[in-house]
Design an enzyme around this catalytic site. Structure first.
Site, short mmCIF file in Angstrom:
data_model
loop_
_atom_site.label_atom_id
_atom_site.label_comp_id
_atom_site.label_asym_id
_atom_site.label_seq_id
_atom_site.Cartn_x
_atom_site.Cartn_y
_atom_site.Cartn_z
N LYS A 61 15.23 7.55 10.19
CA LYS A 61 15.28 8.09 8.82
C LYS A 61 16.60 8.82 8.56
CE LYS A 61 11.47 6.40 7.32
NZ LYS A 61 11.45 5.48 6.18
N TYR B 54 11.41 7.54 14.95
CA TYR B 54 11.19 7.65 13.50
C TYR B 54 12.24 8.56 12.86
CZ TYR B 54 8.82 8.34 9.05
OH TYR B 54 8.53 8.38 7.70
N ARG C 68 0.85 -1.20 0.00
CA ARG C 68 0.00 0.00 0.00
C ARG C 68 0.88 1.26 0.00
NH1 ARG C 68 -0.42 -1.72 5.71
NH2 ARG C 68 0.52 -0.04 6.92
N1 LIG Z 1 3.45 8.91 4.08
C1 LIG Z 1 4.30 9.87 4.38
O1 LIG Z 1 3.94 11.02 4.63
C2 LIG Z 1 5.79 9.57 4.38
C3 LIG Z 1 6.68 10.65 4.44
C4 LIG Z 1 8.05 10.40 4.44
C5 LIG Z 1 8.52 9.09 4.37
N2 LIG Z 1 7.62 8.07 4.30
C6 LIG Z 1 8.18 6.71 4.24
O2 LIG Z 1 7.69 6.05 3.09
C7 LIG Z 1 7.62 4.66 3.36
C8 LIG Z 1 6.24 4.14 3.02
O3 LIG Z 1 5.31 4.84 3.84
P1 LIG Z 1 3.73 4.83 3.57
O4 LIG Z 1 3.25 6.16 3.96
O5 LIG Z 1 3.46 4.31 2.22
O6 LIG Z 1 3.29 3.78 4.71
P2 LIG Z 1 2.08 2.75 4.77
O7 LIG Z 1 1.81 2.57 6.20
O8 LIG Z 1 0.97 3.16 3.86
O9 LIG Z 1 2.74 1.40 4.17
C9 LIG Z 1 3.78 0.77 4.86
C10 LIG Z 1 4.22 -0.48 4.13
O10 LIG Z 1 5.26 -1.09 4.91
C11 LIG Z 1 4.94 -2.45 5.16
N3 LIG Z 1 5.45 -2.84 6.47
C12 LIG Z 1 5.12 -2.33 7.69
N4 LIG Z 1 5.79 -2.96 8.66
C13 LIG Z 1 6.56 -3.90 8.05
C14 LIG Z 1 7.48 -4.88 8.52
N5 LIG Z 1 7.73 -5.05 9.83
N6 LIG Z 1 8.07 -5.68 7.60
C15 LIG Z 1 7.81 -5.54 6.28
N7 LIG Z 1 6.97 -4.63 5.77
C16 LIG Z 1 6.35 -3.81 6.66
C17 LIG Z 1 3.43 -2.55 5.08
O11 LIG Z 1 3.05 -3.88 4.72
C18 LIG Z 1 3.12 -1.52 3.97
O12 LIG Z 1 3.25 -2.16 2.72
C19 LIG Z 1 8.00 4.47 4.83
O13 LIG Z 1 9.36 4.11 4.93
C20 LIG Z 1 7.76 5.84 5.41
O14 LIG Z 1 8.55 6.07 6.54
C21 LIG Z 1 6.27 8.27 4.31
#
Ligand SMILES: NC(=O)c1ccc[n+]([C@@H]2O[C@H](COP(=O)([O-])OP(=O)(O)OC[C@H]3O[C@@H](n4cnc5c(N)ncnc54)[C@H](O)[C@@H]3O)[C@@H](O)[C@H]2O)c1
Length: 250
Positions: free
Chosen positions: A161, A157, A17
């Protein structure tokens, strides 16, 4: 649809996702063969797999907790077996646990660092182990603008990062010139993690401070990842690129 990544074999962690889903779809739409990992959200993984398969009929998903070494190693092995090799790994799996420092248990800290930083370390190490035996490869790690900015109630977090950005530079130096290693650091992006539909007043205020005036879409992060995986990104390594609407300018 294009074929800029024809013949490229890619593994995306956290592909069920959000940003990882968009990356898996974008890589497949560019012609790559794709495997993606996920943890605990089988329904989302199933639905994403159907979409990825519209571009890459052989795509497959692997359930694994990246913070558990044996599971992460087995996931990389399975991806290499199923894809017949590995050219690109995207370390995207991540979690966020918002809690004030004084209430942060060591277990909370370990859980976030375990997925975000240790998971990236294990998957990256195993992917690079394979890539060094072959014709090279690309590693793309997903960091965050919060790794620079810091944020209240997000010690683990933000630290994880910032660590990912540092690890990216270490690997870029250690494995040059064969393996190119970069990071993408998104600002706020509309996914389950951000919970954009239930954003607090405080978060909305922060959004208004983003120069481009909005949060991002997962596809806007995926576009840069796909570029970094592709044939035009040949002189780029050790960098961390913001996709953040201008929230961080360096
Ligand atoms: N959404 C934001 O605003 C944002 C901003 C900066 C960075 N990020 C980074 O982008 C990446 C994706 O974030 P997102 O917003 O799509 O998150 P999300 O919560 O929508 O998706 C997270 C994904 O990680 C997987 N996951 C969670 N725990 C896991 C584990 N223990 N082992 C394997 N897979 C695991 C889940 O199955 C999922 O597919 C992350 O690293 C997040 O830190 C997100």
């Amino acid at each position: 649809m294009s074929d800029t990544l024809a013949g490229v074999r890619a593994l995306v962690t956290g592909g069920s996702r959000g940003i990882g889903r968009a990356i898996a779809i974008s890589l497949a739409a560019a012609g790559a063969r794709v495997a993606f990992g996920y943890h605990g959200d089988g329904q989302a993984a199933h639905s994403t797999l159907a979409t990825v398969r519209a571009h890459d009929a052989s795509a497959f998903a692997i359930e694994a907790d990246v913070s558990v070494e044996a599971e992460a190693v087995a996931m990389v092995d399975r991806a290499i077996d199923g894809l017949g090799g590995l050219d690109v790994v995207v370390n995207n799996a991540g979690i966020l646990h918002e809690v004030g420092l004084l209430d942060t248990l060591v277990a909370d800290f370990d859980a976030v660092v375990g997925v975000n930083l240790r998971g990236t370390f294990i998957v990256g190490r195993e992917a690079i182990r394979h890539m060094t035996r072959h014709a090279g490869g690309r590693v793309i790690n997903i960091a965050s603008d919060l790794g620079y900015l810091g944020r209240e109630r997000n010690t683990a977090y933000c630290a994880s990062k910032a660590g990912i950005a540092a690890m990216t530079r270490c690997w870029a130096r250690e494995f040059a010139p064969d393996i190119l290693v970069n990071a993408v650091a998104p600002g706020p992006v509309d996914t389950d993690m951000l919970g954009a539909e239930v954003m607090s007043e405080e978060q909305r205020h922060k959004e208004a401070e983003i120069p481009l005036g909005r949060i991002g879409h997962p596809e806007e992060v995926a576009a840069l990842v796909t570029f970094l995986a592709g044939p035009q990104a040949t002189f780029i390594t050790g960098q961390t690129y913001g996709v953040n609407g201008g929230s961080v300018m360096t």
